[in-house]
Design a protein around this motif. Structure first.
Motif, PDB file in Angstrom:
ATOM      1  N   ALA A  12       0.826  -1.206   0.000  1.00  0.00           N
ATOM      2  CA  ALA A  12       0.000   0.000   0.000  1.00  0.00           C
ATOM      3  C   ALA A  12       0.862   1.259   0.000  1.00  0.00           C
ATOM      4  O   ALA A  12       0.564   2.241  -0.686  1.00  0.00           O
ATOM      5  CB  ALA A  12      -0.941  -0.003   1.200  1.00  0.00           C
ATOM      6  N   LYS A  13       1.949   1.229   0.790  1.00  0.00           N
ATOM      7  CA  LYS A  13       2.855   2.384   0.814  1.00  0.00           C
ATOM      8  C   LYS A  13       3.470   2.633  -0.556  1.00  0.00           C
ATOM      9  O   LYS A  13       3.585   3.775  -1.005  1.00  0.00           O
ATOM     10  CB  LYS A  13       3.957   2.159   1.848  1.00  0.00           C
ATOM     11  CG  LYS A  13       3.486   2.236   3.295  1.00  0.00           C
ATOM     12  CD  LYS A  13       4.649   1.992   4.244  1.00  0.00           C
ATOM     13  CE  LYS A  13       4.197   2.062   5.697  1.00  0.00           C
ATOM     14  NZ  LYS A  13       5.321   1.765   6.617  1.00  0.00           N
ATOM     15  N   LEU A  14       3.860   1.552  -1.230  1.00  0.00           N
ATOM     16  CA  LEU A  14       4.415   1.679  -2.571  1.00  0.00           C
ATOM     17  C   LEU A  14       3.381   2.266  -3.524  1.00  0.00           C
ATOM     18  O   LEU A  14       3.695   3.141  -4.348  1.00  0.00           O
ATOM     19  CB  LEU A  14       4.882   0.309  -3.077  1.00  0.00           C
ATOM     20  CG  LEU A  14       5.368   0.254  -4.542  1.00  0.00           C
ATOM     21  CD1 LEU A  14       6.588   1.148  -4.729  1.00  0.00           C
ATOM     22  CD2 LEU A  14       5.668  -1.186  -4.938  1.00  0.00           C
ATOM     23  N   ALA A  15       2.131   1.806  -3.406  1.00  0.00           N
ATOM     24  CA  ALA A  15       1.068   2.311  -4.273  1.00  0.00           C
ATOM     25  C   ALA A  15       0.851   3.809  -4.067  1.00  0.00           C
ATOM     26  O   ALA A  15       0.705   4.577  -5.021  1.00  0.00           O
ATOM     27  CB  ALA A  15      -0.223   1.545  -4.013  1.00  0.00           C
ATOM     28  N   VAL A  16       0.827   4.239  -2.794  1.00  0.00           N
ATOM     29  CA  VAL A  16       0.638   5.663  -2.499  1.00  0.00           C
ATOM     30  C   VAL A  16       1.794   6.484  -3.057  1.00  0.00           C
ATOM     31  O   VAL A  16       1.588   7.536  -3.691  1.00  0.00           O
ATOM     32  CB  VAL A  16       0.505   5.878  -0.972  1.00  0.00           C
ATOM     33  CG1 VAL A  16       0.581   7.366  -0.636  1.00  0.00           C
ATOM     34  CG2 VAL A  16      -0.799   5.281  -0.463  1.00  0.00           C
ATOM     35  N   GLY A  39      -4.352   8.362  -8.750  1.00  0.00           N
ATOM     36  CA  GLY A  39      -5.204   7.339  -8.161  1.00  0.00           C
ATOM     37  C   GLY A  39      -5.240   6.068  -8.994  1.00  0.00           C
ATOM     38  O   GLY A  39      -5.265   4.951  -8.458  1.00  0.00           O
ATOM     39  N   LYS A  40      -5.269   6.234 -10.319  1.00  0.00           N
ATOM     40  CA  LYS A  40      -5.277   5.053 -11.187  1.00  0.00           C
ATOM     41  C   LYS A  40      -4.010   4.222 -11.008  1.00  0.00           C
ATOM     42  O   LYS A  40      -4.059   2.983 -10.927  1.00  0.00           O
ATOM     43  CB  LYS A  40      -5.428   5.480 -12.648  1.00  0.00           C
ATOM     44  CG  LYS A  40      -6.830   5.950 -13.022  1.00  0.00           C
ATOM     45  CD  LYS A  40      -6.910   6.329 -14.493  1.00  0.00           C
ATOM     46  CE  LYS A  40      -8.339   6.717 -14.868  1.00  0.00           C
ATOM     47  NZ  LYS A  40      -8.435   7.125 -16.287  1.00  0.00           N
ATOM     48  N   VAL A  41      -2.861   4.895 -10.947  1.00  0.00           N
ATOM     49  CA  VAL A  41      -1.597   4.181 -10.746  1.00  0.00           C
ATOM     50  C   VAL A  41      -1.599   3.466  -9.394  1.00  0.00           C
ATOM     51  O   VAL A  41      -1.217   2.294  -9.285  1.00  0.00           O
ATOM     52  CB  VAL A  41      -0.403   5.163 -10.849  1.00  0.00           C
ATOM     53  CG1 VAL A  41       0.882   4.515 -10.354  1.00  0.00           C
ATOM     54  CG2 VAL A  41      -0.244   5.661 -12.284  1.00  0.00           C
ATOM     55  N   ALA A  42      -2.051   4.167  -8.356  1.00  0.00           N
ATOM     56  CA  ALA A  42      -2.061   3.577  -7.009  1.00  0.00           C
ATOM     57  C   ALA A  42      -2.976   2.352  -6.947  1.00  0.00           C
ATOM     58  O   ALA A  42      -2.612   1.318  -6.371  1.00  0.00           O
ATOM     59  CB  ALA A  42      -2.490   4.625  -5.990  1.00  0.00           C
ATOM     60  N   LEU A  49      -6.580  -0.487  -2.117  1.00  0.00           N
ATOM     61  CA  LEU A  49      -6.032   0.678  -1.426  1.00  0.00           C
ATOM     62  C   LEU A  49      -7.110   1.616  -0.914  1.00  0.00           C
ATOM     63  O   LEU A  49      -6.980   2.162   0.193  1.00  0.00           O
ATOM     64  CB  LEU A  49      -5.086   1.437  -2.374  1.00  0.00           C
ATOM     65  CG  LEU A  49      -4.374   2.655  -1.776  1.00  0.00           C
ATOM     66  CD1 LEU A  49      -3.499   2.236  -0.600  1.00  0.00           C
ATOM     67  CD2 LEU A  49      -3.531   3.372  -2.840  1.00  0.00           C
ATOM     68  N   LEU A  50      -8.177   1.820  -1.658  1.00  0.00           N
ATOM     69  CA  LEU A  50      -9.222   2.746  -1.213  1.00  0.00           C
ATOM     70  C   LEU A  50      -9.795   2.292   0.123  1.00  0.00           C
ATOM     71  O   LEU A  50      -9.953   3.100   1.054  1.00  0.00           O
ATOM     72  CB  LEU A  50     -10.321   2.846  -2.279  1.00  0.00           C
ATOM     73  CG  LEU A  50     -11.507   3.757  -1.954  1.00  0.00           C
ATOM     74  CD1 LEU A  50     -11.051   5.166  -1.600  1.00  0.00           C
ATOM     75  CD2 LEU A  50     -12.481   3.797  -3.139  1.00  0.00           C
ATOM     76  N   ALA A  51     -10.079   1.010   0.229  1.00  0.00           N
ATOM     77  CA  ALA A  51     -10.611   0.491   1.496  1.00  0.00           C
ATOM     78  C   ALA A  51      -9.598   0.643   2.630  1.00  0.00           C
ATOM     79  O   ALA A  51      -9.962   0.995   3.757  1.00  0.00           O
ATOM     80  CB  ALA A  51     -10.998  -0.974   1.331  1.00  0.00           C
ATOM     81  N   ARG A  52      -8.326   0.419   2.337  1.00  0.00           N
ATOM     82  CA  ARG A  52      -7.290   0.549   3.369  1.00  0.00           C
ATOM     83  C   ARG A  52      -7.188   1.991   3.863  1.00  0.00           C
ATOM     84  O   ARG A  52      -7.039   2.259   5.055  1.00  0.00           O
ATOM     85  CB  ARG A  52      -5.940   0.098   2.824  1.00  0.00           C
ATOM     86  CG  ARG A  52      -5.849  -1.344   2.394  1.00  0.00           C
ATOM     87  CD  ARG A  52      -4.408  -1.678   1.997  1.00  0.00           C
ATOM     88  NE  ARG A  52      -4.319  -2.756   1.042  1.00  0.00           N
ATOM     89  CZ  ARG A  52      -4.427  -4.041   1.336  1.00  0.00           C
ATOM     90  NH1 ARG A  52      -4.655  -4.417   2.584  1.00  0.00           N
ATOM     91  NH2 ARG A  52      -4.312  -4.969   0.401  1.00  0.00           N
ATOM     92  N   LEU A  53      -7.239   2.947   2.929  1.00  0.00           N
ATOM     93  CA  LEU A  53      -7.081   4.354   3.296  1.00  0.00           C
ATOM     94  C   LEU A  53      -8.267   4.884   4.097  1.00  0.00           C
ATOM     95  O   LEU A  53      -8.130   5.835   4.872  1.00  0.00           O
ATOM     96  CB  LEU A  53      -6.898   5.202   2.035  1.00  0.00           C
ATOM     97  CG  LEU A  53      -5.599   4.973   1.247  1.00  0.00           C
ATOM     98  CD1 LEU A  53      -5.641   5.720  -0.082  1.00  0.00           C
ATOM     99  CD2 LEU A  53      -4.386   5.423   2.066  1.00  0.00           C
TER     100      LEU A  53
END
Length: 412
Positions: A12-16, A39-42, A49-53
């Motif tokens: 998730a950190k990498l995605a952000v 957001g698309k890349v993440a 990721l959306l649920a995690r954030l």
């Protein structure tokens, strides 16, 4: 109260991080804020990721055809009385834009999120909102948006199992139909000026009866619920019947309705109507909307109107003639490429104003105004249109991408 912030996984950190880098590149390239591509890349790197954030946030979702950006801003200001807020304040309201917004709110308590109507049910599953505000449904982007009754049914099916408090406009039959399957609904009498999308009953297809401010279906009994919150003139009536004055810098009846729904949402989070409404006064403009800018010796008020319901509300803000009005319409991807909706707008309400037409589809507008019997002039550019208006105040009404074009020209 939302839970404590849990550390993100390495993925998730990498995605952000990757999303922020993509957004930065987009901004440097002059392609806007970069929130959507970021957001698309993440999400490509971490689909969850959306649920995690959202896991640590008390989330409010706001959805409607009209008014969701402004209402999102008003709710965010009200909830800041209780704690930090992260919000997609600039209106990037699909999952990618929402993900980008939440990625910047790790220390916040609340997430106040505008959601495109078509994505509401899916986003609600991801973020488990505490409250969902439903304002209205009307025709919009006809080339790609579903028919309004179908959209209401998607809302109804998607939200039926939600534990969220649904704050819903009792005056819109489509919204009532959508919310009626939910177990916890707070009804708000916010009004409905545009009625042409709700003359048939969404429950049985019968003809809707509309005596005064009421509505009901004579065939199946589907009818307006009794609201617990209401807009009454310049006041919000709370469930106890107490009248709270509305003082906004934003103009018009529609924004008073937005404030009423926003006060009902804030109350669900423990913010009193008095505090919520006082905080809403600080909002003077929303993503450039309602701003008055000086350009070529004129004061231009920038007004956004994207569909017949929005144009109807916007016309009510225009002073009587003779002040000049600039109308701008594009039909690019973000607007919807079908301009047939222009024929549902009552442009005769602008009779007596000097009208200047600009935008990619200015000739479509010209045909519509000619049929309406309204005088106008067509110009190649915003610069030329402003130059031909007399010094003083100009009202400029534009749909989505033409609004952005106009803001770039006048320096807003």
């Amino acid at each position: 109260m939302a839970g404590n912030v849990e550390p993100l996984s390495p993925r998730a950190k990498l995605a952000v991080t990757a999303g922020r880098a993509a957004a930065a590149v987009s901004r440097v390239a002059g392609r806007g804020s970069g929130s959507v591509i970021g957001g698309k890349v993440a999400l490509r790197l971490d689909p969850d990721l959306l649920a995690r954030l959202a896991r640590h946030l008390d989330v409010v979702l706001v959805s409607a055809t009209n008014g969701k950006t402004t209402t999102t801003r008003l709710i965010a200001e009200a909830l800041r009385a209780n704690g930090g807020v992260v919000s997609n304040a600039l209106g990037a309201n699909m999952p990618a834009g929402i993900t980008s917004a939440l990625a910047g709110g790790s220390e916040s308590q609340y997430g106040v999120i505008e959601v495109d109507e078509k994505y509401l049910a899916g986003v609600a599953v991801d973020v488990a909102p505490k409250a969902i505000a439903l304002l209205n449904l009307s025709r919009d982007q006809l080339d790609r948006a579903g028919e309004t009754r179908m959209l209401a049914e998607k809302w109804r099916e998607g939200l039926s199992g939600s534990k969220a408090i649904i704050i819903a406009n009792a005056d819109d039959p489509l919204v009532v139909w959508a919310a009626s399957g939910s177990p916890n609904v707070v009804w708000v009498a916010a009004g409905q000026e545009w009625k042409d999308d709700a003359w048939s009953c969404p429950s049985c297809g019968g003809v809707m009866q509309r005596p005064g401010d009421d509505w009901f279906c004579a065939e199946c009994g589907f009818r307006r619920p009794t609201p617990s919150w209401a807009l009454s003139g310049d006041h919000v009536l709370d469930p106890n019947g107490t009248a709270w004055p509305i003082h906004l810098q934003l103009p018009g009846r529609a924004n008073k309705a937005n404030a009423t729904s926003s006060a009902a949402v804030a109350a669900a989070f423990g913010v009193s109507p008095q505090v919520a409404l006082e905080r809403m006064y600080s909002v003077a403009a929303v993503a450039g909307r309602y701003d008055v800018v000086s350009y070529q010796g004129r004061d231009i008020r920038l007004l956004l109107a994207k569909n017949p319901a929005g144009w109807l509300e916007t016309f009510s803000l225009i002073d009587p003639p003779p002040g000049p009005v600039i109308l701008a319409v594009n039909a690019r991807g973000a607007d919807g490429t079908d301009t047939s909706w222009l024929w549902d707008v009552d442009f005769s309400r602008l009779a007596g104003h000097p009208i200047a037409l600009i935008g990619d589809r200015r000739l479509d507008l010209a045909v519509r105004l000619e049929v309406a019997g309204v005088d106008f002039q067509v110009y190649e550019s915003a610069e030329e249109a402003v130059r031909m208006c007399p010094p003083g105040r100009i009202e400029a009404i534009a749909n989505y991408t033409s609004f952005q074009d106009l803001r770039r020209v006048v320096g807003n």
